[in-house]
Motif scaffolding. Structure first.
Motif, mmCIF file in Angstrom:
data_model
loop_
_atom_site.group_PDB
_atom_site.id
_atom_site.type_symbol
_atom_site.label_atom_id
_atom_site.label_comp_id
_atom_site.label_asym_id
_atom_site.label_seq_id
_atom_site.Cartn_x
_atom_site.Cartn_y
_atom_site.Cartn_z
ATOM 1 N N LYS A 9 -14.107 -1.896 0.894
ATOM 2 C CA LYS A 9 -13.866 -0.985 -0.224
ATOM 3 C C LYS A 9 -14.899 -1.187 -1.316
ATOM 4 O O LYS A 9 -15.456 -0.245 -1.867
ATOM 5 C CB LYS A 9 -12.452 -1.217 -0.785
ATOM 6 C CG LYS A 9 -12.062 -0.230 -1.869
ATOM 7 C CD LYS A 9 -10.616 -0.460 -2.292
ATOM 8 C CE LYS A 9 -10.213 0.506 -3.384
ATOM 9 N NZ LYS A 9 -8.826 0.288 -3.827
ATOM 10 N N GLY A 10 -15.215 -2.468 -1.626
ATOM 11 C CA GLY A 10 -16.213 -2.740 -2.654
ATOM 12 C C GLY A 10 -17.587 -2.291 -2.226
ATOM 13 O O GLY A 10 -18.374 -1.778 -3.028
ATOM 14 N N GLY A 127 -3.921 -5.430 -6.337
ATOM 15 C CA GLY A 127 -4.144 -4.120 -5.739
ATOM 16 C C GLY A 127 -3.524 -3.949 -4.367
ATOM 17 O O GLY A 127 -4.128 -3.357 -3.470
ATOM 18 N N VAL A 128 -2.295 -4.460 -4.200
ATOM 19 C CA VAL A 128 -1.585 -4.350 -2.924
ATOM 20 C C VAL A 128 -0.331 -3.496 -3.127
ATOM 21 O O VAL A 128 0.455 -3.759 -4.039
ATOM 22 C CB VAL A 128 -1.197 -5.738 -2.387
ATOM 23 C CG1 VAL A 128 -0.349 -5.617 -1.129
ATOM 24 C CG2 VAL A 128 -2.447 -6.554 -2.098
ATOM 25 N N PRO A 129 -0.100 -2.483 -2.313
ATOM 26 C CA PRO A 129 1.104 -1.650 -2.458
ATOM 27 C C PRO A 129 2.370 -2.488 -2.327
ATOM 28 O O PRO A 129 2.431 -3.418 -1.509
ATOM 29 C CB PRO A 129 0.977 -0.649 -1.304
ATOM 30 C CG PRO A 129 -0.470 -0.631 -0.961
ATOM 31 C CD PRO A 129 -0.973 -2.016 -1.219
ATOM 32 N N ASP A 341 8.508 4.394 6.259
ATOM 33 C CA ASP A 341 8.211 5.811 6.024
ATOM 34 C C ASP A 341 6.867 5.979 5.326
ATOM 35 O O ASP A 341 6.074 6.871 5.682
ATOM 36 C CB ASP A 341 9.325 6.433 5.185
ATOM 37 C CG ASP A 341 9.046 7.876 4.817
ATOM 38 O OD1 ASP A 341 9.095 8.741 5.707
ATOM 39 O OD2 ASP A 341 8.753 8.131 3.627
ATOM 40 N N ALA A 342 6.582 5.124 4.343
ATOM 41 C CA ALA A 342 5.310 5.226 3.617
ATOM 42 C C ALA A 342 4.127 4.898 4.532
ATOM 43 O O ALA A 342 3.092 5.582 4.494
ATOM 44 C CB ALA A 342 5.321 4.291 2.416
ATOM 45 N N LEU A 343 4.261 3.870 5.356
ATOM 46 C CA LEU A 343 3.175 3.524 6.272
ATOM 47 C C LEU A 343 2.896 4.670 7.247
ATOM 48 O O LEU A 343 1.737 4.971 7.556
ATOM 49 C CB LEU A 343 3.519 2.251 7.044
ATOM 50 C CG LEU A 343 3.503 0.933 6.253
ATOM 51 C CD1 LEU A 343 4.010 -0.217 7.118
ATOM 52 C CD2 LEU A 343 2.100 0.625 5.728
ATOM 53 N N LYS A 344 3.951 5.313 7.705
ATOM 54 C CA LYS A 344 3.775 6.412 8.661
ATOM 55 C C LYS A 344 3.031 7.593 8.043
ATOM 56 O O LYS A 344 2.344 8.340 8.749
ATOM 57 C CB LYS A 344 5.141 6.871 9.183
ATOM 58 C CG LYS A 344 5.815 5.875 10.108
ATOM 59 C CD LYS A 344 7.260 6.236 10.377
ATOM 60 C CE LYS A 344 7.398 7.545 11.131
ATOM 61 N NZ LYS A 344 8.806 7.819 11.482
ATOM 62 N N ARG A 345 3.151 7.756 6.730
ATOM 63 C CA ARG A 345 2.530 8.910 6.070
ATOM 64 C C ARG A 345 1.174 8.590 5.434
ATOM 65 O O ARG A 345 0.504 9.497 4.935
ATOM 66 C CB ARG A 345 3.484 9.468 5.005
ATOM 67 C CG ARG A 345 4.718 10.147 5.578
ATOM 68 C CD ARG A 345 5.607 10.750 4.504
ATOM 69 N NE ARG A 345 6.252 9.710 3.697
ATOM 70 C CZ ARG A 345 5.874 9.359 2.484
ATOM 71 N NH1 ARG A 345 4.820 9.946 1.923
ATOM 72 N NH2 ARG A 345 6.518 8.416 1.830
ATOM 73 N N ALA A 346 0.791 7.327 5.397
ATOM 74 C CA ALA A 346 -0.490 6.963 4.774
ATOM 75 C C ALA A 346 -1.653 7.561 5.561
ATOM 76 O O ALA A 346 -1.700 7.471 6.790
ATOM 77 C CB ALA A 346 -0.617 5.449 4.689
ATOM 78 N N GLU A 347 -2.603 8.145 4.872
ATOM 79 C CA GLU A 347 -3.751 8.768 5.529
ATOM 80 C C GLU A 347 -4.753 7.732 6.016
ATOM 81 O O GLU A 347 -5.447 7.955 7.008
ATOM 82 C CB GLU A 347 -4.432 9.749 4.568
ATOM 83 C CG GLU A 347 -3.563 10.954 4.210
ATOM 84 C CD GLU A 347 -4.296 11.945 3.327
ATOM 85 O OE1 GLU A 347 -5.479 11.681 2.985
ATOM 86 O OE2 GLU A 347 -3.699 12.971 2.965
ATOM 87 N N ASP A 351 -6.714 1.394 3.450
ATOM 88 C CA ASP A 351 -6.980 1.668 2.035
ATOM 89 C C ASP A 351 -5.680 1.518 1.247
ATOM 90 O O ASP A 351 -4.733 2.294 1.438
ATOM 91 C CB ASP A 351 -7.541 3.083 1.879
ATOM 92 C CG ASP A 351 -7.895 3.426 0.437
ATOM 93 O OD1 ASP A 351 -7.750 2.539 -0.433
ATOM 94 O OD2 ASP A 351 -8.292 4.567 0.179
ATOM 95 N N ALA A 352 -5.624 0.520 0.372
ATOM 96 C CA ALA A 352 -4.416 0.274 -0.416
ATOM 97 C C ALA A 352 -4.046 1.485 -1.264
ATOM 98 O O ALA A 352 -2.859 1.789 -1.463
ATOM 99 C CB ALA A 352 -4.609 -0.946 -1.306
#
Length: 421
Positions: A9-10, A127-129, A341-347, A351-352
């Motif tokens: 990311k950096g 910076g971690v969900p 559910d959130a992991l399944k929808r992450a694009e 990327d955090a």
């Protein structure tokens, strides 16, 4: 600590992606293992909140045994559990371990501000969900220095607020004839300081509703003598006791109240009165004690992960463990519902910010009720249902009735409020 995710990311941000490709880092292989970090008070005075953890984790791991299908790719999922030992310092430390050593993709935590606040703080800093519940939202949000105009970037919370429990408690107080004099048992911890807050807590609402507050001040968790509070309540003619106490402290307080002849008509004590195990230990002294109900086998919700109704989940837990269901069962189960559910929808799972965006966009029906961060009282907060309950003994065993449901007509009542005999 420089992780693979932070390095790439950096590098992208500084235009050095080409350099990063020459470094000896593991490749982002399709189907890499997704890591979920979970912090919970397995031991210590808050351990009763973690009692359903093993059952819930078994259910979640069984549901994910074949991995998580995201965009046609199946990802193995690893859940890494850390014991906070009921200590906020320990919770912060193990959250750091999960972030820096285990490099988890997402954090979750539950069970009072002593657990959720330090974990969420570490997640935000690094910076971690992160997703948390089982802490009233004000002690969680404002206790972490939250600004309603800004919110947080990576940390999201779902639970009811002090305004909800105030409404529930007052509906129970008004259901019994009393002199409206209330004695407060608020400890010197994030919960106690939040509940006693002169602007956002109980005091201003109680005064407006015509209740007289008797507040002997904050006490330290783990106290073994509540004689001063009991005497203050007796002198002021207190007929209602309200507070937020860990189970050992309430057992001490309620035992000493009996010894010293203090007999209020209504007792609403959060935390301690939420558990059938703690009520069973009190024997006949548990009869008619009141409590807020944030999950119940009779609630009208269902799991997005297993399809179980609240009653089915409660029955499965009792059948598997031989123990009575408890409120944290629904909270813990829903915590993993929302994480998955959130992991399944992450694009972009690497990327955090993408995972955090998926959390923010959540609109999910869970066994704990609906979770939707688009309509919270403040950013990063989604409110969940709350009702009022009262304990009764049936064949010597405590049974929790639902006696009030202010603002929640979908939750059916099972009994009417009654005074302590």
């Amino acid at each position: 600590m420089l992780t693979r995710r932070r390095l790439l990311k950096g590098a992208a941000m500084t235009g050095l992606a080409a350099v990063a490709t020459h470094l000896p880092l593991p490749a982002f292989a399709a189907g890499r293992t997704l890591k979920i970090g979970f912090v919970t008070p397995t031991t210590g005075p808050l351990a009763i909140f973690a009692e359903p953890d093993g059952f819930v984790l078994d259910q979640v791991r069984a549901a994910l045994a074949e991995g998580l299908d995201i965009g046609g790719t199946r990802y193995p999922v690893e859940i890494i559990v850390k014991d906070s030992q009921s200590s906020s310092n320990r919770a912060s430390s193990v959250a750091q371990e999960l972030i820096l050593e285990h490099e988890v993709d997402i954090l979750c935590a539950s069970a009072t501000p002593d657990t959720t606040n330090p974990v969420a703080d570490q997640a935000e800093i690094n910076g971690v969900p992160c997703i948390t519940n089982d802490t009233p939202w004000q002690p969680h949000f404002f206790g972490r220095g939250g600004d309603p105009a800004k919110g947080f970037d990576y940390t999201y919370h779902f639970f009811w607020g002090l305004e909800d429990i105030i409404a529930v408690f007052m509906s129970q107080w008004e259901g019994v004839a009393t002199n409206k004099v209330v004695g407060a048992m608020w400890p010197n911890d994030p919960d106690g300081n939040g509940w006693s807050h002169p602007e956002r807590g109980f005091p201003p609402v109680m005064q407006k509703a015509g209740f007289t507050l008797v507040d002997p001040g904050r006490y330290q968790n783990g106290s073994d003598d509540f004689s001063a509070q009991i005497q203050a309540f007796k002198q002021a003619g207190v007929e209602i006791v309200s507070g937020v106490m860990i189970p050992p402290d309430f057992t001490t307080f309620w035992t000493q109240a009996a010894q010293q002849g203090f007999a209020p008509k209504v007792v609403n004590v959060a935390k301690a009165s939420e558990f059938p195990q703690a009520m069973a230990a009190l024997g006949p002294r548990a009869e008619a004690l009141s409590v807020e109900v944030w999950w119940h086998r009779n609630f009208p919700y269902a799991s997005s992960l297993t399809g179980q109704s609240c009653a089915a989940l409660a029955d499965a837990y009792s059948a598997a463990t031989g123990k009575p269901w408890t409120m944290p069962l629904g909270a813990k189960h829903a915590l993993f519902e929302v994480v998955i559910d959130a992991l399944k929808r992450a694009e972009d799972l690497d990327d955090a910010d993408s995972i955090a965006a998926a959390i923010k966009a959540t609109k999910l029906g869970t066994v704990f009720g609906p979770v939707d961060w688009s309509n919270g009282p403040v950013p990063n907060v989604s409110k969940t249902p709350l009702a009022g309950g009262q304990w009764r003994l049936e064949a010597g065993q405590p049974v929790l009735d639902i006696v009030t449901n202010p603002g929640r007509p979908e939750i059916a009542l099972t009994a009417a409020p009654r005074p302590i005999a």
